[in-house]
Scaffold this motif. Structure first.
Motif, PDB file in Angstrom:
ATOM      1  N   GLU A   9      26.335  12.759  14.862  1.00  0.00           N
ATOM      2  CA  GLU A   9      27.700  12.700  15.391  1.00  0.00           C
ATOM      3  C   GLU A   9      28.629  12.176  14.304  1.00  0.00           C
ATOM      4  OE1 GLU A   9      30.363  10.591  18.939  1.00  0.00           O
ATOM      5  OE2 GLU A   9      28.179  10.344  18.894  1.00  0.00           O
ATOM      6  N   ARG A  10      29.757  12.865  14.103  1.00  0.00           N
ATOM      7  CA  ARG A  10      30.744  12.466  13.101  1.00  0.00           C
ATOM      8  C   ARG A  10      32.014  11.983  13.787  1.00  0.00           C
ATOM      9  NH1 ARG A  10      29.136  14.395   8.152  1.00  0.00           N
ATOM     10  NH2 ARG A  10      27.525  16.017   8.189  1.00  0.00           N
ATOM     11  N   LEU A  11      32.868  11.287  13.028  1.00  0.00           N
ATOM     12  CA  LEU A  11      34.175  10.918  13.551  1.00  0.00           C
ATOM     13  C   LEU A  11      34.938  12.181  13.914  1.00  0.00           C
ATOM     14  CD1 LEU A  11      35.195   8.067  11.082  1.00  0.00           C
ATOM     15  CD2 LEU A  11      34.713   7.808  13.505  1.00  0.00           C
ATOM     16  N   ARG A  12      35.771  12.084  14.937  1.00  0.00           N
ATOM     17  CA  ARG A  12      36.403  13.283  15.482  1.00  0.00           C
ATOM     18  C   ARG A  12      37.421  13.908  14.545  1.00  0.00           C
ATOM     19  NH1 ARG A  12      40.231  10.684  20.268  1.00  0.00           N
ATOM     20  NH2 ARG A  12      41.713   9.620  18.895  1.00  0.00           N
ATOM     21  N   SER A  13      37.977  13.139  13.592  1.00  0.00           N
ATOM     22  CA  SER A  13      38.956  13.699  12.663  1.00  0.00           C
ATOM     23  C   SER A  13      39.063  12.807  11.431  1.00  0.00           C
ATOM     24  CB  SER A  13      40.332  13.827  13.326  1.00  0.00           C
ATOM     25  OG  SER A  13      40.894  12.551  13.534  1.00  0.00           O
ATOM     26  N   GLU A  14      39.615  13.355  10.360  1.00  0.00           N
ATOM     27  CA  GLU A  14      39.812  12.582   9.138  1.00  0.00           C
ATOM     28  C   GLU A  14      40.767  11.415   9.357  1.00  0.00           C
ATOM     29  OE1 GLU A  14      38.434  12.690   6.000  1.00  0.00           O
ATOM     30  OE2 GLU A  14      36.982  13.912   7.070  1.00  0.00           O
ATOM     31  N   ARG A  42      22.270  10.368  15.716  1.00  0.00           N
ATOM     32  CA  ARG A  42      22.592   9.526  14.567  1.00  0.00           C
ATOM     33  C   ARG A  42      24.104   9.489  14.381  1.00  0.00           C
ATOM     34  NH1 ARG A  42      19.292   8.456  10.115  1.00  0.00           N
ATOM     35  NH2 ARG A  42      17.937  10.214  10.626  1.00  0.00           N
ATOM     36  N   LEU A  43      24.627   8.317  14.004  1.00  0.00           N
ATOM     37  CA  LEU A  43      26.058   8.166  13.761  1.00  0.00           C
ATOM     38  C   LEU A  43      26.371   8.272  12.272  1.00  0.00           C
ATOM     39  CD1 LEU A  43      26.961   5.130  16.072  1.00  0.00           C
ATOM     40  CD2 LEU A  43      27.111   7.570  16.587  1.00  0.00           C
ATOM     41  N   ASN A  44      27.452   8.988  11.948  1.00  0.00           N
ATOM     42  CA  ASN A  44      27.926   9.067  10.575  1.00  0.00           C
ATOM     43  C   ASN A  44      29.065   8.072  10.345  1.00  0.00           C
ATOM     44  OD1 ASN A  44      27.818  10.216   7.974  1.00  0.00           O
ATOM     45  ND2 ASN A  44      29.641  11.416   8.403  1.00  0.00           N
ATOM     46  N   PHE A  45      29.121   7.043  11.185  1.00  0.00           N
ATOM     47  CA  PHE A  45      30.177   6.034  11.138  1.00  0.00           C
ATOM     48  C   PHE A  45      29.617   4.771  11.780  1.00  0.00           C
ATOM     49  CE2 PHE A  45      30.582   8.917  14.732  1.00  0.00           C
ATOM     50  CZ  PHE A  45      30.547   8.065  15.811  1.00  0.00           C
ATOM     51  N   LYS A  77      26.428   2.656  10.138  1.00  0.00           N
ATOM     52  CA  LYS A  77      26.280   4.056   9.760  1.00  0.00           C
ATOM     53  C   LYS A  77      24.806   4.424   9.621  1.00  0.00           C
ATOM     54  CE  LYS A  77      27.751   7.364   6.210  1.00  0.00           C
ATOM     55  NZ  LYS A  77      28.472   7.533   4.925  1.00  0.00           N
ATOM     56  N   ASN A  78      24.450   5.603  10.116  1.00  0.00           N
ATOM     57  CA  ASN A  78      23.097   6.178  10.089  1.00  0.00           C
ATOM     58  C   ASN A  78      22.185   5.654  11.185  1.00  0.00           C
ATOM     59  OD1 ASN A  78      23.355   7.961   7.842  1.00  0.00           O
ATOM     60  ND2 ASN A  78      23.263   6.190   6.478  1.00  0.00           N
ATOM     61  N   GLN A  79      22.629   4.694  11.981  1.00  0.00           N
ATOM     62  CA  GLN A  79      21.773   4.246  13.074  1.00  0.00           C
ATOM     63  C   GLN A  79      21.768   5.278  14.202  1.00  0.00           C
ATOM     64  OE1 GLN A  79      22.924  -0.217  13.431  1.00  0.00           O
ATOM     65  NE2 GLN A  79      20.697  -0.088  13.590  1.00  0.00           N
ATOM     66  N   MET A  94      34.396   1.621  20.369  1.00  0.00           N
ATOM     67  CA  MET A  94      35.331   1.786  19.263  1.00  0.00           C
ATOM     68  C   MET A  94      34.587   2.309  18.040  1.00  0.00           C
ATOM     69  SD  MET A  94      37.559  -1.123  17.293  1.00  0.00           S
ATOM     70  CE  MET A  94      38.185  -0.805  15.634  1.00  0.00           C
ATOM     71  N   PRO A  95      34.707   3.615  17.721  1.00  0.00           N
ATOM     72  CA  PRO A  95      34.129   4.131  16.473  1.00  0.00           C
ATOM     73  C   PRO A  95      35.062   3.794  15.310  1.00  0.00           C
ATOM     74  CG  PRO A  95      34.572   5.878  18.109  1.00  0.00           C
ATOM     75  CD  PRO A  95      35.324   4.672  18.523  1.00  0.00           C
TER      76      PRO A  95
END
Length: 302
Positions: A9-14, A42-45, A77-79, A94-95
């Protein structure tokens, strides 16, 4: 996506890199559906989760956390994490990107916060003053103040410095010399980004199993300088920091992916699966096969 792999999963926007956002837990269940939020991913943030009502469970890496009103969860990050299939709690999520936390190039606390994020994932009952800070921060997301982002950053830093960072320092079991070095570092003008750079390098290259000499060369440091940097911030050597990262990735892949043990060993830079087995048993006292079986029977509970 390969069905064997762990969803990312990535943050929704830059824009979220500098302007974090917030969700109610109930809102996430409604918007994304139970199957989506309860799937291990996995989280990318990084992320902060605060429980304001109810009792339930949450999964972080291969651990099941018991949660209730007043529980603070933090994710680095990466967990890998997942919400429970049945929603019995509410609160907010809160991401955020880690770089959002730094208040300057010479932030003396940044490295300690980053190190704590992946080591201390649960504070079971925050104090009343931290609860107040969390609620003020949540409300600030709906403010129209021109200083909104900076207020949120300051509150988030305060919350992390009052909760997970002190516990991380205790868990690291630093010697008095290490504590003195940390104190001196906090009051120096040296950039605190070096340990963050080291952590990032290990995150990006751990599967290549670089030597400490190779890491030092890539960062323009001597091995002695790099080991001091690692011990000052994490209480362990660079080699131990690298082994720790390899071990946690092995655990994540064994628990949540469908790759064979031989495939996981190859992904982590081991020449033979037997070498990974020896490495894993040396650090955990159980074999990769037994660890996977335990996880299949039900995620391990602290």
């Amino acid at each position: 996506m390969n069905c064997k792999n762990i969803p990312l999963e990535r943050l929704r926007s830059e824009s979220a890199l500098t302007n974090p956002y917030i969700y109610r837990i109930s809102e996430l269940y409604d918007q994304r559906g139970i199957e989506d939020v309860s799937r291990h991913h996995r989280l990318n943030f990084s992320a902060l989760i605060y429980i304001t009502e109810g009792v339930g469970q949450h999964y972080i890496d291969h651990q099941r956390q018991q949660i209730r009103a007043g529980t603070l969860l933090t994710l680095g990050k990466n967990q890998i994490h997942a919400f429970a299939k049945n929603r019995t709690v509410d609160g907010f999520v809160m991401p955020f990107n880690c770089t959002f936390l730094a208040d300057s190039k010479h932030d003396p606390y940044f490295d300690s916060i980053i190190a704590a994020l992946v080591q201390i994932n649960c504070i079971h009952a925050v104090s009343d003053d931290v609860d107040a800070l969390l609620r003020v921060m949540a409300n600030e997301f709906f403010s129209d103040s021109e200083f909104r982002a900076e207020i949120i950053r300051s509150l988030l830093r305060s919350i992390l410095l009052k909760t997970i960072v002190p516990e991380y320092k205790t868990k690291a079991n630093l010697t008095q010399n290490d504590r003195s070095a940390l104190s001196a570092r906090f009051h120096s003008n040296i950039s605190s980004s070096d340990f963050y750079r080291l952590k990032n390098y290990i995150d990006e290259h751990f599967n290549l199993r670089p030597s400490v000499v190779e890491i030092a060369l890539s960062m323009g440091k001597s091995v002695k300088q790099l080991d001091k940097l690692s011990k000052d911030n994490a209480g362990i050597s660079v080699k131990e920091l690298l082994d720790e990262r390899v071990l946690i990735e092995a655990k994540r892949q064994l628990a949540f992916s469908q790759y064979s043990i031989a495939d996981i060993a190859a992904q982590l830079g081991f020449n033979e699966a037997t070498n990974m087995t020896k490495f894993f048993k040396r650090h955990t006292d159980v074999s990769p096969k037994d660890f996977r079986q335990l996880c299949r029977m039900g995620l391990k509970q602290k």
